[in-house]
Design an enzyme around this catalytic site. Sequence first.
Site, mmCIF file in Angstrom:
data_model
loop_
_atom_site.group_PDB
_atom_site.id
_atom_site.type_symbol
_atom_site.label_atom_id
_atom_site.label_comp_id
_atom_site.label_asym_id
_atom_site.label_seq_id
_atom_site.Cartn_x
_atom_site.Cartn_y
_atom_site.Cartn_z
ATOM 1 N N LYS A 1 -3.921 2.461 -3.134
ATOM 2 C CA LYS A 1 -5.066 3.399 -3.020
ATOM 3 C C LYS A 1 -5.590 4.349 -2.366
ATOM 4 O O LYS A 1 -4.801 4.597 -1.243
ATOM 5 C CB LYS A 1 -6.252 2.300 -3.067
ATOM 6 C CG LYS A 1 -6.278 1.074 -3.773
ATOM 7 C CD LYS A 1 -7.296 -0.033 -3.429
ATOM 8 C CE LYS A 1 -8.720 0.306 -3.447
ATOM 9 N NZ LYS A 1 -9.182 0.505 -4.916
ATOM 10 N N MET B 1 -9.683 6.962 8.090
ATOM 11 C CA MET B 1 -9.814 7.565 6.975
ATOM 12 C C MET B 1 -10.882 8.684 7.287
ATOM 13 O O MET B 1 -11.876 8.736 6.295
ATOM 14 C CB MET B 1 -10.180 6.534 5.743
ATOM 15 C CG MET B 1 -9.210 5.588 5.707
ATOM 16 S SD MET B 1 -9.709 4.167 4.469
ATOM 17 C CE MET B 1 -10.730 3.196 5.645
ATOM 18 N N ASP C 1 0.718 -1.245 0.017
ATOM 19 C CA ASP C 1 -0.067 0.015 0.236
ATOM 20 C C ASP C 1 1.034 1.174 0.092
ATOM 21 O O ASP C 1 2.036 1.404 0.359
ATOM 22 C CB ASP C 1 -0.885 0.089 1.057
ATOM 23 C CG ASP C 1 -2.121 -0.823 1.225
ATOM 24 O OD1 ASP C 1 -2.169 -1.607 0.017
ATOM 25 O OD2 ASP C 1 -2.646 -1.140 1.987
#
Length: 258
Positions: free
Chosen positions: A65, A178, A43
């Site tokens: 991502k 997030m 990641d």
Amino acid sequence: MQVTQTYQDAGHVDFVGAGPGDPELLTLKALRAFERADVVLHDRLISAEVLALAGQTADLVDVGKAGFGPSWKQEDIDALLVEYALKGLRVVRLKSGDPTVFGRLDEEIDAVEAAGISWQIIPGITAASAAVAGIGQSQTRRGRNSSIRFLTGHDMKGFADHDWSALAQPGSVAAIYMGKKSARFIQGRLIMHGADRATPVTLIENASRPDQRILTTTLDHMSADLNASDMDGPTLTFYGLAPRQAAKALTEFKKEHA
């Protein structure tokens, strides 16, 4: 018991938790998987210090991502995992924190299983554990909160909806992953459902790393203070927790002596 699925005549995929960024927080099992890997699909949030521990002959492939930004498509990541493993390679799929927490793990397991590839999960320290340690608190405490919610700020459809009425109750504690881009949305929903505007909110950027930053605010000022802070690293939001003063002082000491 660790679940390992095995098949014949193919490579192998280890789904490995990289932890929050401090390489010393990697597990020994994760490190061993790293050292024997032929290829590491990682990641974008994996720290350079962690990536440096990969075997010298391993290929490092960034399949990062980003929420609301340019990203690898999940189906392309799935296909790449299968492609490498079917060549007989040992693949490490390296995910920030713990792969079982908001890591899209099931989709990738489904892909490698469908291709007859062996796999195992190697857990890591999730961001909430590292972040709460950084503010000198416990995620649960007798007489304060007997539960904690792990939430995501956004999902595939946009900002994520939750049980705001339950979260707005006094004493609620939540770790929000997030949550930067959705901070104003979360703030508005909680206040609309009756949450106390003075509820403490703590944001921890780059938890466990040398450049860790802590922002202490309240629900009423969360969005404005976050915008003013210019936090651009991975950030976890604790709703309902404030740092212990000793932990806050230690953070300031580290900054002054960096």
